[in-house]
Design a protein around this motif. Sequence first.
Motif, PDB file in Angstrom:
ATOM      1  N   GLY A   1      -6.845  68.210  14.771  1.00 58.01           N
ATOM      2  CA  GLY A   1      -7.264  66.986  14.116  1.00 58.01           C
ATOM      3  C   GLY A   1      -8.319  66.230  14.909  1.00 58.01           C
ATOM      4  O   GLY A   1      -8.564  66.489  16.080  1.00 58.01           O
ATOM      5  N   GLY A   2      -8.922  65.259  14.255  1.00 57.40           N
ATOM      6  CA  GLY A   2      -9.996  64.484  14.878  1.00 57.40           C
ATOM      7  C   GLY A   2     -11.262  64.611  14.052  1.00 57.40           C
ATOM      8  O   GLY A   2     -11.406  65.544  13.260  1.00 57.40           O
ATOM      9  N   LYS A   3     -12.182  63.681  14.215  1.00 58.21           N
ATOM     10  CA  LYS A   3     -13.398  63.703  13.413  1.00 58.21           C
ATOM     11  C   LYS A   3     -14.621  63.960  14.275  1.00 58.21           C
ATOM     12  O   LYS A   3     -14.569  63.878  15.497  1.00 58.21           O
ATOM     13  CB  LYS A   3     -13.528  62.380  12.649  1.00 58.21           C
ATOM     14  CG  LYS A   3     -12.460  62.218  11.568  1.00 58.21           C
ATOM     15  CD  LYS A   3     -12.725  61.047  10.650  1.00 58.21           C
ATOM     16  CE  LYS A   3     -12.509  59.729  11.332  1.00 58.21           C
ATOM     17  NZ  LYS A   3     -12.516  58.585  10.403  1.00 58.21           N
ATOM     18  N   GLY A   4     -15.731  64.257  13.606  1.00 54.96           N
ATOM     19  CA  GLY A   4     -16.942  64.654  14.304  1.00 54.96           C
ATOM     20  C   GLY A   4     -17.922  63.514  14.500  1.00 54.96           C
ATOM     21  O   GLY A   4     -17.585  62.333  14.404  1.00 54.96           O
TER      22      GLY A   4
ATOM     23  N   VAL B   1     -27.098  64.206  22.319  1.00 51.86           N
ATOM     24  CA  VAL B   1     -26.456  65.505  22.543  1.00 51.86           C
ATOM     25  C   VAL B   1     -25.502  65.437  23.729  1.00 51.86           C
ATOM     26  O   VAL B   1     -24.379  65.944  23.679  1.00 51.86           O
ATOM     27  CB  VAL B   1     -27.520  66.595  22.765  1.00 51.86           C
ATOM     28  CG1 VAL B   1     -26.871  67.891  23.244  1.00 51.86           C
ATOM     29  CG2 VAL B   1     -28.305  66.834  21.485  1.00 51.86           C
ATOM     30  N   ALA B   2     -25.935  64.802  24.805  1.00 55.36           N
ATOM     31  CA  ALA B   2     -25.098  64.692  25.998  1.00 55.36           C
ATOM     32  C   ALA B   2     -23.808  63.931  25.693  1.00 55.36           C
ATOM     33  O   ALA B   2     -22.724  64.311  26.156  1.00 55.36           O
ATOM     34  CB  ALA B   2     -25.869  63.997  27.128  1.00 55.36           C
ATOM     35  N   ARG B   3     -23.906  62.860  24.916  1.00 54.77           N
ATOM     36  CA  ARG B   3     -22.711  62.073  24.591  1.00 54.77           C
ATOM     37  C   ARG B   3     -21.752  62.852  23.693  1.00 54.77           C
ATOM     38  O   ARG B   3     -20.536  62.764  23.856  1.00 54.77           O
ATOM     39  CB  ARG B   3     -23.120  60.762  23.922  1.00 54.77           C
ATOM     40  CG  ARG B   3     -23.860  59.807  24.854  1.00 54.77           C
ATOM     41  CD  ARG B   3     -24.018  58.442  24.213  1.00 54.77           C
ATOM     42  NE  ARG B   3     -24.849  57.552  25.023  1.00 54.77           N
ATOM     43  CZ  ARG B   3     -25.014  56.260  24.756  1.00 54.77           C
ATOM     44  NH1 ARG B   3     -24.421  55.710  23.702  1.00 54.77           N
ATOM     45  NH2 ARG B   3     -25.781  55.511  25.527  1.00 54.77           N
ATOM     46  N   ILE B   4     -22.296  63.592  22.756  1.00 54.78           N
ATOM     47  CA  ILE B   4     -21.438  64.391  21.880  1.00 54.78           C
ATOM     48  C   ILE B   4     -20.724  65.469  22.675  1.00 54.78           C
ATOM     49  O   ILE B   4     -19.515  65.677  22.534  1.00 54.78           O
ATOM     50  CB  ILE B   4     -22.272  65.019  20.747  1.00 54.78           C
ATOM     51  CG1 ILE B   4     -22.756  63.920  19.785  1.00 54.78           C
ATOM     52  CG2 ILE B   4     -21.448  66.056  19.990  1.00 54.78           C
ATOM     53  CD1 ILE B   4     -23.726  64.419  18.746  1.00 54.78           C
ATOM     54  N   ASN B   5     -21.458  66.161  23.542  1.00 49.87           N
ATOM     55  CA  ASN B   5     -20.862  67.250  24.314  1.00 49.87           C
ATOM     56  C   ASN B   5     -19.866  66.756  25.353  1.00 49.87           C
ATOM     57  O   ASN B   5     -19.015  67.518  25.821  1.00 49.87           O
ATOM     58  CB  ASN B   5     -21.956  68.065  24.996  1.00 49.87           C
ATOM     59  CG  ASN B   5     -22.757  68.903  24.018  1.00 49.87           C
ATOM     60  OD1 ASN B   5     -22.319  69.144  22.890  1.00 49.87           O
ATOM     61  ND2 ASN B   5     -23.936  69.348  24.428  1.00 49.87           N
ATOM     62  N   ALA B   6     -19.961  65.475  25.721  1.00 48.60           N
ATOM     63  CA  ALA B   6     -19.049  64.936  26.737  1.00 48.60           C
ATOM     64  C   ALA B   6     -17.641  64.730  26.189  1.00 48.60           C
ATOM     65  O   ALA B   6     -16.689  64.627  26.960  1.00 48.60           O
ATOM     66  CB  ALA B   6     -19.587  63.613  27.280  1.00 48.60           C
ATOM     67  N   VAL B   7     -17.507  64.650  24.866  1.00 48.47           N
ATOM     68  CA  VAL B   7     -16.201  64.441  24.242  1.00 48.47           C
ATOM     69  C   VAL B   7     -15.810  65.721  23.517  1.00 48.47           C
ATOM     70  O   VAL B   7     -16.564  66.225  22.697  1.00 48.47           O
ATOM     71  CB  VAL B   7     -16.238  63.264  23.248  1.00 48.47           C
ATOM     72  CG1 VAL B   7     -14.871  63.066  22.595  1.00 48.47           C
ATOM     73  CG2 VAL B   7     -16.675  61.989  23.954  1.00 48.47           C
TER      74      VAL B   7
ATOM     75  N   GLY C   1     -15.214  69.255  19.344  1.00 46.00           N
ATOM     76  CA  GLY C   1     -16.192  70.254  18.946  1.00 46.00           C
ATOM     77  C   GLY C   1     -15.944  70.935  17.629  1.00 46.00           C
ATOM     78  O   GLY C   1     -15.774  72.151  17.580  1.00 46.00           O
ATOM     79  N   LEU C   2     -15.912  70.199  16.524  1.00 45.48           N
ATOM     80  CA  LEU C   2     -15.704  70.829  15.225  1.00 45.48           C
ATOM     81  C   LEU C   2     -16.900  70.660  14.303  1.00 45.48           C
ATOM     82  O   LEU C   2     -17.470  71.619  13.817  1.00 45.48           O
ATOM     83  CB  LEU C   2     -14.449  70.256  14.558  1.00 45.48           C
ATOM     84  CG  LEU C   2     -14.027  70.915  13.243  1.00 45.48           C
ATOM     85  CD1 LEU C   2     -13.813  72.401  13.427  1.00 45.48           C
ATOM     86  CD2 LEU C   2     -12.768  70.260  12.705  1.00 45.48           C
ATOM     87  N   THR C   3     -17.319  69.425  14.037  1.00 44.94           N
ATOM     88  CA  THR C   3     -18.428  69.211  13.102  1.00 44.94           C
ATOM     89  C   THR C   3     -19.381  68.145  13.633  1.00 44.94           C
ATOM     90  O   THR C   3     -18.957  67.160  14.228  1.00 44.94           O
ATOM     91  CB  THR C   3     -17.916  68.750  11.732  1.00 44.94           C
ATOM     92  OG1 THR C   3     -17.219  67.508  11.872  1.00 44.94           O
ATOM     93  CG2 THR C   3     -16.969  69.767  11.125  1.00 44.94           C
ATOM     94  N   VAL C   4     -20.671  68.363  13.385  1.00 44.61           N
ATOM     95  CA  VAL C   4     -21.707  67.387  13.734  1.00 44.61           C
ATOM     96  C   VAL C   4     -22.732  67.358  12.600  1.00 44.61           C
ATOM     97  O   VAL C   4     -23.110  68.413  12.070  1.00 44.61           O
ATOM     98  CB  VAL C   4     -22.408  67.745  15.065  1.00 44.61           C
ATOM     99  CG1 VAL C   4     -23.602  66.830  15.307  1.00 44.61           C
ATOM    100  CG2 VAL C   4     -21.426  67.647  16.227  1.00 44.61           C
TER     101      VAL C   4
END
Length: 503
Positions: free
Chosen positions: A250-253, A394-400, A403-406
């Motif tokens: 679970g969790g959102k992108g 990109v760096a902020r997304i990859n830090a959390v 990893g399912l949808t962007v």
Amino acid sequence: MVESAQPHTAAHGPGRVPALTSYDPRTGESVGSYPIAGPDAVTAAVRAARGAGNWWGALRFADRKRWLLDWKSAVARRIGELVELICAETGKPEADAAIEVMLAVENLDWVARQAERSLGRRRLGSNWLSRNQRASVGYLPLGVVGVLGPWTNPVFTPMGSIATAMAAGNAVVFKPSELTPGVGMWLADSWRRIVPNQPVLQAITGDDSTGTALCQAGVDKIAYAGSEAGARNVITLCARTMTPVVVERGGKGAMVVDVDAELDAAAESAIFGAMSNAGQSPSGIQRVYVAESVYEPMLDKVEELARRLRPGGDRRASYGPMVRETQAEEVRRQVKDAIARGGRAVVGGLESIREPYVEPIVLTDVPEDGLAITAESVGPVLVINAVPTMDEAVARINAVDHGLTVSIFTRDTTFGAELAERIRTGVVTLNSSMAYAGIPAMPFGGVGEYGRGHTHGEAGLREFSRTLAIAQRRYRAPVNLSTFDRHPRHLRVAKAIFRLRHG
């Protein structure tokens, strides 16, 4: 314990079979009562699935396709009945429930028609050393697949595994969420009406103990979708018996909005991704990173759209209630933490939480270590933060590890595709959000801790299959090196050819 979900009720009495009651989260009224399957009942279901799976797996692809398409048609004809049940157990508006069923039926139709093309035996090429061999590869059923479904999308998400596993030739034992047992029983009953004597699909209802029993029942694979805690529990349980798992946690992108993005479309997608299904869609939008030069106009558009939404239990409501009682408190905790860390509420705030409903909440300037960003998103809450560059986004997304949808919004689709390859995620959409749910051929799966394996598409069909490669000798090789009696001349010839090819 399989999932950290709070069951609505579990009634027990002397000499009585434990029962589970599902409730309408809008009214608190009982929807239905179902048995809590214990280990013996789970074992019996898996045993029955073995027998049915032997019949089902031995059928030709064309025969399985015919049965699956008959099932698809039966579900489609009774869509109103299923939609009504989804609304009752989740509180979703009718339109959301209908869309969910339609997407699930489209996926069922695709896997039924494409299974042979994706899994049927096909020839493989050979090289000069193996020209006397004919090689091929095909994909065979695993046997019995256990599916543990979520309550967020109680038809679309589990059917991504159920339909795909069945199209690959497997029998399925399905344990729906304890919050939506009626939906799971309806799906199994719809199959039973088509094939009454072959329990290729069975549903077993119950609580965490039932899910635990299914993980330990000796199935050939477990497909799980749900919370992070539940995912870890399933992986731990299955590791004890070396049972392979497919996990959708679970969790959102996230969303990225570049300087050249079409802001109206980006704002619309951000709001729908964050607020639809009361923010309870695991593939939705949790946070948006916007280029600084377009941040203010983007924020204005999002604010305008968010203020139009109204939760409720009637047909005109934008979305429904929180399904689990603990969700409203988790929303309160995340919003309170964000504001305490310096974030500000652009739309709504703590006063938006009126259980079981939560009105839209839009936050900005939330620090990257805030719970609204790092924790699992469970409600209609959207975080919008400005970033100086797309590299920073990109760096902020990859830090959390979500990893399912962007979703990436930019008019330069070439740059968007390049950006997508730098993000550690399983699915990327350009200039849309959640569109992949309507593309049955598109594989769905995360990376890292967020997800293991895939559902949907050709990758999903092969996920629920085992590979069988066959090499067949056609004639005696003129240069035979696979023998102790090889002629010295054969090795000299082989070396000469090797040098010509690679030297």
